[in-house]
Design a protein around this motif. Sequence first.
Motif, short mmCIF file in Angstrom:
data_model
loop_
_atom_site.label_atom_id
_atom_site.label_comp_id
_atom_site.label_asym_id
_atom_site.label_seq_id
_atom_site.Cartn_x
_atom_site.Cartn_y
_atom_site.Cartn_z
N LEU A 128 -4.54 21.31 9.98
CA LEU A 128 -3.36 21.31 9.13
C LEU A 128 -3.31 20.06 8.26
CD1 LEU A 128 -0.63 22.46 11.70
CD2 LEU A 128 -1.59 23.83 9.83
N TYR A 129 -3.85 18.96 8.79
CA TYR A 129 -3.75 17.67 8.12
C TYR A 129 -4.99 17.33 7.30
CZ TYR A 129 -0.08 17.64 11.60
OH TYR A 129 1.01 18.00 12.38
N GLY A 130 -5.87 18.32 7.12
CA GLY A 130 -7.02 18.15 6.25
C GLY A 130 -8.29 17.68 6.93
N ALA A 178 0.85 -1.19 0.00
CA ALA A 178 0.00 0.00 0.00
C ALA A 178 0.89 1.24 0.00
CB ALA A 178 -0.93 0.00 1.21
N ILE A 179 0.34 2.32 -0.51
CA ILE A 179 1.10 3.57 -0.65
C ILE A 179 0.33 4.69 0.03
CG2 ILE A 179 2.03 5.27 -2.28
CD1 ILE A 179 2.17 2.93 -4.33
N LEU A 180 1.00 5.40 0.92
CA LEU A 180 0.43 6.57 1.58
C LEU A 180 1.12 7.81 1.04
CD1 LEU A 180 -1.50 7.61 3.81
CD2 LEU A 180 0.45 7.51 5.38
N THR A 181 0.37 8.63 0.33
CA THR A 181 0.91 9.87 -0.23
C THR A 181 0.53 11.03 0.66
OG1 THR A 181 0.72 8.98 -2.49
CG2 THR A 181 0.96 11.36 -2.26
N ILE A 182 1.52 11.80 1.07
CA ILE A 182 1.33 12.92 1.99
C ILE A 182 1.72 14.20 1.26
CG2 ILE A 182 2.04 13.94 4.19
CD1 ILE A 182 2.83 10.86 4.87
N ASP A 183 0.77 15.09 1.10
CA ASP A 183 0.96 16.31 0.32
C ASP A 183 1.40 17.44 1.25
OD1 ASP A 183 0.90 18.48 -1.34
OD2 ASP A 183 -1.07 18.05 -2.19
N LEU A 184 2.70 17.69 1.29
CA LEU A 184 3.23 18.76 2.15
C LEU A 184 2.81 20.13 1.63
CD1 LEU A 184 6.82 17.36 2.80
CD2 LEU A 184 4.81 17.22 4.29
N GLY A 185 2.59 20.24 0.35
CA GLY A 185 2.09 21.50 -0.20
C GLY A 185 0.71 21.83 0.32
N ALA A 186 -0.14 20.81 0.48
CA ALA A 186 -1.48 21.02 1.03
C ALA A 186 -1.39 21.43 2.50
CB ALA A 186 -2.32 19.76 0.88
N ILE A 187 -0.46 20.84 3.24
CA ILE A 187 -0.27 21.24 4.64
C ILE A 187 0.14 22.70 4.72
CG2 ILE A 187 1.20 20.91 6.67
CD1 ILE A 187 1.16 17.91 6.05
N ARG A 188 1.03 23.12 3.84
CA ARG A 188 1.46 24.53 3.83
C ARG A 188 0.30 25.46 3.48
NH1 ARG A 188 7.22 24.89 0.72
NH2 ARG A 188 6.82 27.10 1.18
N GLU A 189 -0.51 25.06 2.52
CA GLU A 189 -1.67 25.88 2.15
C GLU A 189 -2.68 25.94 3.29
OE1 GLU A 189 -4.62 28.16 0.34
OE2 GLU A 189 -2.45 27.99 0.01
N ASN A 190 -2.89 24.83 3.99
CA ASN A 190 -3.80 24.84 5.13
C ASN A 190 -3.29 25.78 6.22
OD1 ASN A 190 -5.60 23.06 3.95
ND2 ASN A 190 -4.71 21.25 4.91
N TYR A 191 -1.99 25.79 6.43
CA TYR A 191 -1.41 26.72 7.41
C TYR A 191 -1.66 28.17 6.98
CZ TYR A 191 2.10 28.99 10.36
OH TYR A 191 2.75 29.80 11.27
N ARG A 192 -1.49 28.44 5.70
CA ARG A 192 -1.74 29.81 5.21
C ARG A 192 -3.20 30.21 5.41
NH1 ARG A 192 2.01 28.15 1.02
NH2 ARG A 192 0.30 27.50 -0.33
#
Length: 383
Positions: free
Chosen positions: A241-243, A27-41
């Motif tokens: 932050l994590y959606g 299984a593959i877990l993809t973590i979008d650090l760009g989305a975390i940064r946008e959520n912080y913004r």
Amino acid sequence: MNDVLKKSVPEGAAAESATVGESAAGAILTIDLGAIRENYRRLKARLGGARCAGVVKADGYGLGAGQVAAALAKEGCDIFFVALLSEGALLRKALGWRPAIYVLNGIAPGAEGEAEAAGLTAVINSVEQLAAWHAAARRAGRKLPAAIQVDSGMSRLGMAAAEVEAVAGDLQAFDGIDVTLVMSHLACADEPAYPANEQQRLEFERLRKMLPKAPASLANSSGIFLGPRFHYDLARPGAALYGINPTPAEPNPMLPVVRLEARIIQTRNLHSGTGVGYGHAFHVTEPMAAATISLGYGDGWHRRAAAAAFLDGVRLPFLGRVSMDSIILDISALPPGRLKAGDLVQLIGPSQTVDQAAGHAGTIGYEILTSLGHRFHRRYVNR
């Protein structure tokens, strides 16, 4: 998807996961650090002039505290919160000495020297922790930073009102301690109309006035959406932050951060009357196509989560019970031959959010994220 930043699992993960590539992973877990940064913004924009910290306890809600904190630091975040001294020490190694790192549970008795050596800031929750941090400062021969947490109504952590009143009259209680923050935590912030929110805010106001003057912090993720009265000087978002949706009664204002995909192990045709899975919890009533995926409760997928997987938006219901390492899917809605061994189906992503997966398990998104195991191949991207 743009740059793939890292294709390794966090430190401490199983050796097997660290040695196999994406194509070999179950299984593959993809973590979008760009989305975390946008959520912080987005959260920071709601706060106006208040500062915004990053809560990265429980290994960044299961997504990798070092990677998440490094991404937030690129957005200017320089205050982080963890739960345990051990988490803080690891984060200090990852980030260096510049950011402030607060330990929410306080420092365990006897570990004050370790915390001081790692440059961690204690969150003081009791008069005992206050006395121990005072003694640590005396031994260190310098002032040590600390946050004072008061219990404004959650009854979990923080000095009770009687304790606050007692130390307020003790002129020596805070000798050697640099109080950098006075804080509390909201119990019902995800229910905006709940009277306890305002009751806690008023109690926080009352208690913090008895303590040394310092910046104040009350709002968690959902607390940010209660409005400026709850913002004070610093907010401490975590889940948002994590959606995870900080406003459950409304559309999610945050970007999704994770995608979980599991690989097909094999497919088969099932005949009427066939029993499926442990205990034959499901019996086939008419011919159907099935597939087994390489994911189960050993990977942190809740055994009681009677959910589904998805392919191209098509729902593929679970059949029978979730096993430790596998789940059986009904793939009858797909064209024959559409799925084969090695293909990926989605468990969390556009077709099924973290919050929706949590609903199937009778839990919350926080538990889903922090339960995700380290057998996955973890892929960090920046969309």
